[in-house]
Design a protein around this motif. Structure first.
Motif, PDB file in Angstrom:
ATOM      1  N   PRO A  70       0.828  -1.214   0.000  1.00  0.00           N
ATOM      2  CA  PRO A  70       0.000   0.000   0.000  1.00  0.00           C
ATOM      3  C   PRO A  70       0.862   1.264   0.000  1.00  0.00           C
ATOM      4  CG  PRO A  70      -0.643  -1.489   1.773  1.00  0.00           C
ATOM      5  CD  PRO A  70       0.608  -2.039   1.166  1.00  0.00           C
ATOM      6  N   ILE A  71       0.281   2.317  -0.516  1.00  0.00           N
ATOM      7  CA  ILE A  71       0.892   3.632  -0.392  1.00  0.00           C
ATOM      8  C   ILE A  71       0.085   4.369   0.669  1.00  0.00           C
ATOM      9  CG2 ILE A  71       1.812   3.705  -2.726  1.00  0.00           C
ATOM     10  CD1 ILE A  71      -0.588   5.329  -3.558  1.00  0.00           C
ATOM     11  N   GLU A  72       0.645   5.407   1.218  1.00  0.00           N
ATOM     12  CA  GLU A  72      -0.031   6.120   2.302  1.00  0.00           C
ATOM     13  C   GLU A  72      -0.233   7.573   1.918  1.00  0.00           C
ATOM     14  OE1 GLU A  72       0.285   5.914   7.040  1.00  0.00           O
ATOM     15  OE2 GLU A  72       2.111   6.587   6.059  1.00  0.00           O
ATOM     16  N   LEU A  73      -1.434   8.065   2.194  1.00  0.00           N
ATOM     17  CA  LEU A  73      -1.781   9.456   1.954  1.00  0.00           C
ATOM     18  C   LEU A  73      -1.922  10.148   3.294  1.00  0.00           C
ATOM     19  CD1 LEU A  73      -2.805  11.762   0.033  1.00  0.00           C
ATOM     20  CD2 LEU A  73      -5.108  10.860   0.462  1.00  0.00           C
ATOM     21  N   VAL A  74      -1.262  11.299   3.429  1.00  0.00           N
ATOM     22  CA  VAL A  74      -1.356  12.107   4.645  1.00  0.00           C
ATOM     23  C   VAL A  74      -1.813  13.502   4.234  1.00  0.00           C
ATOM     24  CG1 VAL A  74      -0.121  13.054   6.632  1.00  0.00           C
ATOM     25  CG2 VAL A  74       0.524  10.806   5.714  1.00  0.00           C
ATOM     26  N   VAL A  75      -2.922  13.950   4.815  1.00  0.00           N
ATOM     27  CA  VAL A  75      -3.452  15.284   4.557  1.00  0.00           C
ATOM     28  C   VAL A  75      -3.387  16.047   5.861  1.00  0.00           C
ATOM     29  CG1 VAL A  75      -5.436  16.644   3.802  1.00  0.00           C
ATOM     30  CG2 VAL A  75      -5.034  14.376   2.819  1.00  0.00           C
ATOM     31  N   GLU A  76      -2.700  17.176   5.846  1.00  0.00           N
ATOM     32  CA  GLU A  76      -2.547  17.981   7.055  1.00  0.00           C
ATOM     33  C   GLU A  76      -3.092  19.379   6.796  1.00  0.00           C
ATOM     34  OE1 GLU A  76       0.755  18.807  10.494  1.00  0.00           O
ATOM     35  OE2 GLU A  76       1.416  18.082   8.556  1.00  0.00           O
ATOM     36  N   LEU A  77      -4.077  19.775   7.613  1.00  0.00           N
ATOM     37  CA  LEU A  77      -4.622  21.128   7.537  1.00  0.00           C
ATOM     38  C   LEU A  77      -3.841  21.990   8.506  1.00  0.00           C
ATOM     39  CD1 LEU A  77      -8.440  20.346   7.525  1.00  0.00           C
ATOM     40  CD2 LEU A  77      -6.880  20.591   5.590  1.00  0.00           C
ATOM     41  N   LEU A  78      -3.343  23.096   8.006  1.00  0.00           N
ATOM     42  CA  LEU A  78      -2.507  24.003   8.791  1.00  0.00           C
ATOM     43  C   LEU A  78      -3.162  25.375   8.841  1.00  0.00           C
ATOM     44  CD1 LEU A  78       0.740  23.017   6.881  1.00  0.00           C
ATOM     45  CD2 LEU A  78       0.077  22.201   9.148  1.00  0.00           C
ATOM     46  N   PRO A  79      -2.807  26.212   9.783  1.00  0.00           N
ATOM     47  CA  PRO A  79      -3.356  27.573   9.804  1.00  0.00           C
ATOM     48  C   PRO A  79      -3.037  28.351   8.522  1.00  0.00           C
ATOM     49  CG  PRO A  79      -2.294  27.066  11.893  1.00  0.00           C
ATOM     50  CD  PRO A  79      -1.987  25.929  10.956  1.00  0.00           C
ATOM     51  N   THR A  80      -1.974  27.962   7.829  1.00  0.00           N
ATOM     52  CA  THR A  80      -1.567  28.672   6.608  1.00  0.00           C
ATOM     53  C   THR A  80      -2.050  28.014   5.326  1.00  0.00           C
ATOM     54  OG1 THR A  80       0.490  27.426   6.621  1.00  0.00           O
ATOM     55  CG2 THR A  80       0.506  29.596   7.701  1.00  0.00           C
ATOM     56  N   GLY A  81      -2.712  26.851   5.402  1.00  0.00           N
ATOM     57  CA  GLY A  81      -3.182  26.142   4.219  1.00  0.00           C
ATOM     58  C   GLY A  81      -3.229  24.653   4.463  1.00  0.00           C
ATOM     59  N   CYS A  82      -2.689  23.885   3.537  1.00  0.00           N
ATOM     60  CA  CYS A  82      -2.658  22.430   3.725  1.00  0.00           C
ATOM     61  C   CYS A  82      -1.369  21.858   3.148  1.00  0.00           C
ATOM     62  CB  CYS A  82      -3.870  21.759   3.080  1.00  0.00           C
ATOM     63  SG  CYS A  82      -3.815  21.650   1.284  1.00  0.00           S
ATOM     64  N   GLN A  83      -1.022  20.685   3.637  1.00  0.00           N
ATOM     65  CA  GLN A  83       0.091  19.922   3.086  1.00  0.00           C
ATOM     66  C   GLN A  83      -0.419  18.519   2.827  1.00  0.00           C
ATOM     67  OE1 GLN A  83       4.169  20.284   4.442  1.00  0.00           O
ATOM     68  NE2 GLN A  83       4.312  18.060   4.607  1.00  0.00           N
ATOM     69  N   VAL A  84      -0.092  17.984   1.666  1.00  0.00           N
ATOM     70  CA  VAL A  84      -0.465  16.623   1.290  1.00  0.00           C
ATOM     71  C   VAL A  84       0.824  15.864   1.014  1.00  0.00           C
ATOM     72  CG1 VAL A  84      -1.654  15.193  -0.410  1.00  0.00           C
ATOM     73  CG2 VAL A  84      -2.677  17.364   0.331  1.00  0.00           C
ATOM     74  N   GLU A  85       0.917  14.661   1.576  1.00  0.00           N
ATOM     75  CA  GLU A  85       2.078  13.797   1.360  1.00  0.00           C
ATOM     76  C   GLU A  85       1.603  12.446   0.863  1.00  0.00           C
ATOM     77  OE1 GLU A  85       5.298  15.109   4.763  1.00  0.00           O
ATOM     78  OE2 GLU A  85       4.302  13.180   4.961  1.00  0.00           O
ATOM     79  N   ALA A 120       4.153  23.946 -10.524  1.00  0.00           N
ATOM     80  CA  ALA A 120       3.540  25.205 -10.954  1.00  0.00           C
ATOM     81  C   ALA A 120       2.393  25.651 -10.053  1.00  0.00           C
ATOM     82  CB  ALA A 120       3.033  25.074 -12.388  1.00  0.00           C
ATOM     83  N   LEU A 121       1.613  24.723  -9.525  1.00  0.00           N
ATOM     84  CA  LEU A 121       0.393  25.090  -8.798  1.00  0.00           C
ATOM     85  C   LEU A 121       0.523  25.096  -7.281  1.00  0.00           C
ATOM     86  CD1 LEU A 121      -2.248  23.181 -10.971  1.00  0.00           C
ATOM     87  CD2 LEU A 121      -1.588  25.606 -11.082  1.00  0.00           C
ATOM     88  N   SER A 122       1.570  24.500  -6.745  1.00  0.00           N
ATOM     89  CA  SER A 122       1.725  24.473  -5.284  1.00  0.00           C
ATOM     90  C   SER A 122       2.577  25.661  -4.836  1.00  0.00           C
ATOM     91  CB  SER A 122       2.390  23.169  -4.838  1.00  0.00           C
ATOM     92  OG  SER A 122       3.713  23.086  -5.304  1.00  0.00           O
ATOM     93  N   SER A 123       2.444  26.016  -3.556  1.00  0.00           N
ATOM     94  CA  SER A 123       3.298  27.077  -3.023  1.00  0.00           C
ATOM     95  C   SER A 123       4.695  26.535  -2.735  1.00  0.00           C
ATOM     96  CB  SER A 123       2.685  27.686  -1.762  1.00  0.00           C
ATOM     97  OG  SER A 123       2.487  26.695  -0.775  1.00  0.00           O
ATOM     98  N   SER A 124       4.795  25.233  -2.469  1.00  0.00           N
ATOM     99  CA  SER A 124       6.081  24.557  -2.327  1.00  0.00           C
ATOM    100  C   SER A 124       5.840  23.059  -2.470  1.00  0.00           C
ATOM    101  CB  SER A 124       6.754  24.884  -0.989  1.00  0.00           C
ATOM    102  OG  SER A 124       5.947  24.497   0.091  1.00  0.00           O
ATOM    103  N   CYS A 125       6.903  22.348  -2.804  1.00  0.00           N
ATOM    104  CA  CYS A 125       6.797  20.898  -2.961  1.00  0.00           C
ATOM    105  C   CYS A 125       8.178  20.294  -2.762  1.00  0.00           C
ATOM    106  CB  CYS A 125       6.232  20.533  -4.332  1.00  0.00           C
ATOM    107  SG  CYS A 125       7.211  21.109  -5.737  1.00  0.00           S
ATOM    108  N   GLY A 126       8.201  19.001  -2.555  1.00  0.00           N
ATOM    109  CA  GLY A 126       9.478  18.338  -2.377  1.00  0.00           C
ATOM    110  C   GLY A 126       9.308  16.873  -2.035  1.00  0.00           C
ATOM    111  N   ALA A 135       8.623  10.149   1.084  1.00  0.00           N
ATOM    112  CA  ALA A 135       7.372  10.904   1.090  1.00  0.00           C
ATOM    113  C   ALA A 135       7.536  12.028   0.081  1.00  0.00           C
ATOM    114  CB  ALA A 135       7.083  11.475   2.475  1.00  0.00           C
ATOM    115  N   VAL A 136       6.553  12.193  -0.795  1.00  0.00           N
ATOM    116  CA  VAL A 136       6.528  13.284  -1.757  1.00  0.00           C
ATOM    117  C   VAL A 136       5.382  14.188  -1.332  1.00  0.00           C
ATOM    118  CG1 VAL A 136       6.393  13.910  -4.191  1.00  0.00           C
ATOM    119  CG2 VAL A 136       7.354  11.697  -3.533  1.00  0.00           C
ATOM    120  N   TRP A 137       5.610  15.500  -1.303  1.00  0.00           N
ATOM    121  CA  TRP A 137       4.621  16.400  -0.710  1.00  0.00           C
ATOM    122  C   TRP A 137       4.465  17.688  -1.512  1.00  0.00           C
ATOM    123  CZ3 TRP A 137       6.621  21.121   0.506  1.00  0.00           C
ATOM    124  CH2 TRP A 137       8.003  21.203   0.664  1.00  0.00           C
ATOM    125  N   PHE A 138       3.335  18.353  -1.240  1.00  0.00           N
ATOM    126  CA  PHE A 138       3.123  19.709  -1.738  1.00  0.00           C
ATOM    127  C   PHE A 138       2.334  20.484  -0.686  1.00  0.00           C
ATOM    128  CE2 PHE A 138      -0.668  17.537  -3.291  1.00  0.00           C
ATOM    129  CZ  PHE A 138      -1.676  18.422  -2.940  1.00  0.00           C
TER     130      PHE A 138
END
Length: 151
Positions: A70-85, A120-126, A135-138
């Motif tokens: 399996p692969i794992e999806l992590v969604v984090e809601l932050l005061p500044t937006g969100c991060q998905v890994e 192009a569409l994320s504020s940051s990624c890596g 883990a790959v995130w934006f």
């Protein structure tokens, strides 16, 4: 989702984590989780963009990692937006996610635009190594209320 629905930006982070099958069926499940998570917060990142970029990350993990773990999806809601890994078992970094692209993708090819969209569409990624792979995130910023369509 767990817990009460949030009506304002979260003052601290809230997160969701789910194991997804190593198949194309994981893509719509991941999109639905992101949509649901973001719908619980009044002022958050753009859901359409978050769903699109999440679909790209999950599809890449399914297509470019061997095996059926399996692969794992992590969604984090932050005061500044969100991060998905998206976590997978392959330690190799994802193509050109953080490197500038020397040439444009071939417009006749079906593949080759996912990482370009994420950059192009994320504020940051890596990406970062994990104990079992990577883990790959934006990140996406909060969309101000005045920019949202009336609904």
């Amino acid at each position: 989702m767990n817990g009460p629905a949030l009506q304002e930006r979260p003052s601290a982070s809230a997160s969701w984590r789910i194991a997804l099958p190593h198949t194309a069926a994981a893509v719509p499940v991941a999109r639905a989780l992101v949509r649901t998570a973001l719908s619980e917060v009044k002022y958050t990142a753009d859901s359409d963009t978050a769903e699109l970029l999440t679909a790209e990350l999950v599809a890449n993990a399914v297509e470019h990692t061997a095996g059926d773990a399996p692969i794992e999806l992590v969604v984090e809601l932050l005061p500044t937006g969100c991060q998905v890994e998206v976590h997978d078992l392959d330690p190799e970094p994802p193509g050109s996610l953080t490197k500038p692209v020397v040439e444009d993708p071939d417009p006749w090819q079906e593949h080759g635009r996912g990482l370009l969209l994420i950059r192009a569409l994320s504020s940051s990624c890596g990406h970062r190594p994990t104990e079992s792979g990577k883990a790959v995130w934006f990140r996406l910023p909060v969309v101000p209320p005045q920019w949202r369509p009336a609904g």
